[in-house]
Design a protein around this motif. Structure first.
Motif: not given
Length: 316
Positions: A35, A292, A294-295
């Motif tokens: 990410e 962590d 909230r995708p």
């Protein structure tokens, strides 16, 4: 070995300088680094403002990749005759992201950078996974008198006087001396002094004036996202603010939080306009907790089109 390094790229003929926490070599693109989080600084500032946060991420051995570019006209990036509007900066951000081989990113914007990342999310929704706004512009008319004054005729002649590095250094030293009084926030003060000092350079001053006049007039901020901010509810949104911000009032944070269903509000008590510098450890913890839990969100283009249509009325 993973390390944070200063990198440069030439994008459409302009030099773009940025800090990259995910580099493994001089040619690393980081496609397999996972990410990506993009940190966008405010007006007259630079990627340096993120140093305390990047140091905290390194201390925690955070595996996400962070990049922090110097916007055109700021820091070590080029300062061409260019479009210094929010849309221009957002387009430059898109080009850098795509050049790094990334397709979706979390964008974090501070002050003017908050306006830039909002514009990025609305212009290029397919690229935006999460939105984080820190003491952000674009959420209300009110802004400090100093920024309003920078847009007045003749500001180009006044700014070099107030931005003289010797005066800024002296003021900073006095502020540190009286830090015990509790009315001076060292992190925010240092970054504000650094920003003012950068304006002693004619090239940076030129970019600052053009940028300021694109978003501010004598009455305050003249660009706003509040009329369409509710569209961002398809994304995880974090709004963070220092409660003692004297540049942009904390009321803007509450307003934005109310406009975006599902958004999160993080207030840093006693922090000024740069809460990520005043309270880097607390800020890093809150940001990582948000990332962590909230995708990444996904914009539904059909839903977005319907929502925009709902914002529109045609006269028959």
């Amino acid at each position: 070995m993973r390390r944070t390094a200063r990198r440069t790229a030439t994008v459409h003929g302009d030099r773009v300088s940025f800090w990259d926490s995910g580099t493994t070599g001089p040619d690393a693109r980081g496609d397999d680094e996972g990410e990506l989080v993009v940190l966008v600084h405010g007006i007259a500032s630079s990627a340096h403002t993120w140093s305390p946060l990047l140091a905290e991420m390194a201390r925690r051995r955070e595996r996400r990749r962070f990049i922090a570019p110097d916007l055109l006209g700021h820091g070590s990036s080029s300062a061409p005759w260019a479009d210094y509007s929010l849309g221009g900066y957002a387009t430059g951000l898109r080009d850098l992201v795509l050049s790094l081989g990334q397709s979706r990113v979390t964008v974090v914007g501070h002050s003017l950078g908050g306006g830039v990342v909002q514009q990025f999310a609305f212009q290029f929704p397919q690229l935006c996974a999460r939105l984080v706004l820190i003491d952000s512009g674009g959420l209300g008319r009110e802004v400090s008198p100093a920024l309003r004054a920078a847009t007045l005729p003749g500001a180009e002649w006044v700014i070099p006087v107030i931005a003289d590095r010797r005066l800024v250094s002296a003021a900073t030293a006095v502020g540190r001396r009286f830090a015990w009084a509790g009315r001076y926030v060292p992190g925010s003060a240092r970054e504000a002094a650094r920003a003012y000092a950068s304006l002693a350079d004619p090239v940076h001053r030129h970019a600052f004036v053009h940028t300021a006049r694109s978003v501010i007039d004598s009455g305050g901020q003249r660009v706003r996202a509040t009329n369409r901010l509710d569209l961002a509810d398809q994304l995880p949104v974090l709004i963070a603010w220092g409660t003692e911000d004297r540049m942009i009032p904390v009321e803007h944070a509450h307003r934005a939080h109310g406009l975006v269903p599902g958004s999160e509000l993080a207030l840093f008590e006693g922090a000024g306009h740069f809460p990520h510098c005043d309270r880097p450890r607390d800020f890093a913890g809150r940001l990582l907790d948000f990332l962590d839990r909230r995708p990444p969100g996904v914009w539904d283009p059909d839903q977005l089109a319907r929502r925009i249509a709902d914002h529109t009325q045609f006269d028959d």
